[in-house]
Design an enzyme around this catalytic site. Structure first.
Site, mmCIF file in Angstrom:
data_model
loop_
_atom_site.group_PDB
_atom_site.id
_atom_site.type_symbol
_atom_site.label_atom_id
_atom_site.label_comp_id
_atom_site.label_asym_id
_atom_site.label_seq_id
_atom_site.Cartn_x
_atom_site.Cartn_y
_atom_site.Cartn_z
ATOM 1 N N SER A 114 0.830 -1.204 0.000
ATOM 2 C CA SER A 114 0.000 0.000 0.000
ATOM 3 C C SER A 114 0.862 1.252 0.000
ATOM 4 O O SER A 114 1.980 1.255 0.533
ATOM 5 C CB SER A 114 -0.870 -0.017 1.261
ATOM 6 O OG SER A 114 -1.423 1.252 1.511
ATOM 7 N N TYR A 131 -1.654 -1.014 11.014
ATOM 8 C CA TYR A 131 -1.954 -1.555 9.678
ATOM 9 C C TYR A 131 -0.805 -1.217 8.718
ATOM 10 O O TYR A 131 -0.283 -2.085 8.010
ATOM 11 C CB TYR A 131 -3.278 -0.964 9.171
ATOM 12 C CG TYR A 131 -3.428 -0.977 7.661
ATOM 13 C CD1 TYR A 131 -3.792 -2.138 6.987
ATOM 14 C CD2 TYR A 131 -3.191 0.182 6.906
ATOM 15 C CE1 TYR A 131 -3.917 -2.146 5.601
ATOM 16 C CE2 TYR A 131 -3.309 0.176 5.528
ATOM 17 C CZ TYR A 131 -3.670 -0.987 4.881
ATOM 18 O OH TYR A 131 -3.785 -0.992 3.514
ATOM 19 N N LYS A 143 2.197 -3.565 6.668
ATOM 20 C CA LYS A 143 2.529 -3.527 5.233
ATOM 21 C C LYS A 143 4.042 -3.371 5.060
ATOM 22 O O LYS A 143 4.653 -4.053 4.247
ATOM 23 C CB LYS A 143 1.786 -2.382 4.522
ATOM 24 C CG LYS A 143 0.278 -2.585 4.398
ATOM 25 C CD LYS A 143 -0.063 -3.734 3.471
ATOM 26 C CE LYS A 143 -1.560 -4.000 3.381
ATOM 27 N NZ LYS A 143 -1.893 -5.287 2.757
HETATM 28 C C1 UD1 Z 1 -6.649 4.478 3.621
HETATM 29 C C2 UD1 Z 1 -5.306 3.909 3.996
HETATM 30 C C3 UD1 Z 1 -4.694 3.232 2.793
HETATM 31 C C4 UD1 Z 1 -5.639 2.220 2.209
HETATM 32 C C5 UD1 Z 1 -6.945 2.901 1.858
HETATM 33 C C6 UD1 Z 1 -7.939 1.884 1.360
HETATM 34 C C7 UD1 Z 1 -3.603 4.958 5.420
HETATM 35 C C8 UD1 Z 1 -2.999 6.242 5.870
HETATM 36 N N1 UD1 Z 1 -4.526 5.024 4.491
HETATM 37 O O1 UD1 Z 1 -6.388 5.550 2.732
HETATM 38 O O2 UD1 Z 1 -3.512 2.590 3.166
HETATM 39 O O3 UD1 Z 1 -5.075 1.664 1.047
HETATM 40 O O4 UD1 Z 1 -7.464 3.509 3.023
HETATM 41 O O5 UD1 Z 1 -8.748 2.466 0.395
HETATM 42 O O6 UD1 Z 1 -3.238 3.932 5.892
HETATM 43 N N2 UD1 Z 1 -12.857 11.029 3.528
HETATM 44 C C9 UD1 Z 1 -13.875 11.918 3.814
HETATM 45 N N3 UD1 Z 1 -15.029 11.430 4.331
HETATM 46 C C10 UD1 Z 1 -15.238 10.109 4.598
HETATM 47 C C11 UD1 Z 1 -14.191 9.192 4.301
HETATM 48 C C12 UD1 Z 1 -13.015 9.687 3.770
HETATM 49 O O7 UD1 Z 1 -13.734 13.123 3.611
HETATM 50 O O8 UD1 Z 1 -16.298 9.740 5.085
HETATM 51 C C13 UD1 Z 1 -11.608 11.547 2.942
HETATM 52 C C14 UD1 Z 1 -10.413 11.282 3.847
HETATM 53 O O9 UD1 Z 1 -10.256 12.335 4.760
HETATM 54 C C15 UD1 Z 1 -9.290 11.219 2.806
HETATM 55 C C16 UD1 Z 1 -9.963 10.673 1.552
HETATM 56 O O10 UD1 Z 1 -11.351 10.864 1.739
HETATM 57 O O11 UD1 Z 1 -8.831 12.502 2.548
HETATM 58 C C17 UD1 Z 1 -9.713 9.188 1.336
HETATM 59 O O12 UD1 Z 1 -9.989 8.498 2.551
HETATM 60 P P1 UD1 Z 1 -10.065 6.910 2.626
HETATM 61 O O13 UD1 Z 1 -10.951 6.383 1.553
HETATM 62 O O14 UD1 Z 1 -10.393 6.521 4.023
HETATM 63 O O15 UD1 Z 1 -8.593 6.437 2.234
HETATM 64 P P2 UD1 Z 1 -7.175 6.902 2.825
HETATM 65 O O16 UD1 Z 1 -7.284 7.328 4.236
HETATM 66 O O17 UD1 Z 1 -6.560 7.826 1.837
#
Ligand code: UD1
Length: 343
Positions: A127, A152, A156
């Protein structure tokens, strides 16, 4: 002679898409999964899409080496792709031992079984989280791995190291780590996709569940970042594109085309997309309005990360090709399918 790939975690979100693409590329696939975080929906979907009712399936826990050994006894495995791991970042912070025990044990037992069997090509599902808070964007495979921000992420990093050391030991294992950015979307058939249990942590399932009315309102975590629209930037890689990268990677390993016995590739689009852009594009391509609001930043989030995928483009002959629009349409079609609304 047909070549056989063992896919651990093959009933899950990414594993099931990889299973489909491998079969469509002419590989035989054996799936192993303990079903701890999925049901049979995606594997059944894979069977339907490929027309292969006979995909061998072992319901086993990969942490048990004997169960994995049995598969190697019953099949001549040319390559294995290891997905069998827990993946919720937040949960890993609260239950670190659960994550270290499962994710490390599972990989080590799979590697041991492969080594005892005289070796194997091993592809590890890694990842972008291994880069942590990178100093420079986009990240290349040479970008330093920063301290993991969660257990997590640490698993990795550790699994990458375990694979590299195992390769170095010269016991017949060749290894590859694919570092995925943010895998999203669903199969164009809408027969397989992401199936989060409970309240989704990831953005896209939260978006689709809000659109269908399962969740009241999407919170966009932070609109005060120093980015063009104030929201975080990510590299959203379509899950079918991602699955195709595995087909290219497995082919490179089995055909003896690796340049080193351990290789690493970034799998992303190379294009940063903001969270707000996801919401706007989702609304536009699916012709609907999403209920969303801006909320505070989420603890542990990084502002921006995206891939330099040129190494994978050149060496694997692979490039992400599905448009964000198509990806977000597929995510919505999958949610509708789950709700029984697009049959
Ligand atoms: C996380 C993991 C990544 C993993 C991925 C799976 C970390 C730091 N990140 O990534 O390893 O591969 O999940 O897809 O380990 N967001 C919102 N509202 C929500 C949900 C998310 O605004 O309800 C935003 C988050 O703040 C972020 C972006 O969307 O900026 C993506 O979030 P998310 O889908 O959870 O993935 P990551 O945190 O980037």
């Amino acid at each position: 002679m047909s070549r056989k790939v063992l896919v651990t975690g093959g009933a899950g979100y990414i594993g099931s898409h990889v299973t489909v693409e491998l079969i469509q590329a002419g590989y035989d696939v054996v799936v192993a999964d303990n079903m701890s975080n999925c049901d049979m929906t995606c594997l059944e979907g894979a069977r339907k899409v490929t027309g292969r009712d006979d995909i061998p399936f072992y319901r086993i826990d990969c942490c048990n080496p004997d169960s994995v050994r049995k598969i190697f006894k019953e099949h001549r495995i040319d390559a294995l792709i290891h997905f069998a791991a827990f993946k919720a970042v937040g949960e890993s912070v609260n239950s670190p031992l659960k994550y270290y025990r499962n994710n490390l044990d599972s990989f080590m037992s799979v590697l041991s079984a492969a080594a005892e069997n005289g070796g194997c090509n091993v592809l590890f599902s890694s990842s972008a989280t291994v880069y942590g808070e990178a100093d420079k964007q986009p990240v290349t495979e040479q970008s330093p791995r920063k301290p993991a921000t969660s257990p997590y992420g640490a698993t990795k990093q550790m699994c990458e190291d375990i694979l590299q050391d195992t390769v170095k030991a010269g016991i017949g294992i060749k290894g590859m780590a694919l570092r995925y950015f943010n895998p999203v979307g669903a199969h164009p058939s809408a027969l397989l996709g992401e199936l989060p249990r409970g309240v989704p942590n990831n953005l896209i399932p939260y978006v689709t569940q809000t659109a269908i009315g399962k969740r009241e309102c999407l919170s966009i975590f932070g609109n005060d970042y120093p980015t063009p629209d104030g929201t975080c930037l990510r590299d959203f890689i379509d899950v079918v594109d991602l699955a195709k990268a595995h087909v290219a990677a497995v082919g490179r390993m089995i055909d003896g085309k690796m340049k080193e016995d351990y290789e690493i590739f970034n799998i992303g689009t190379g294009r940063p997309v903001s969270v707000l852009e996801i919401v706007k594009t989702f609304e536009k391509v699916n012709g609907l309005k999403l209920n969303y609001r801006f909320a505070g930043r989420r603890a542990g989030d990084i502002m921006a990360i995206w891939a330099d995928p040129s190494l994978a483009n050149e060496e694997l002959g692979w490039k992400a090709s599905r448009s964000l629009e198509d990806t977000l349409k597929s995510a919505w079609a999958w949610e509708l399918h789950l709700a029984g609304k697009n049959e």
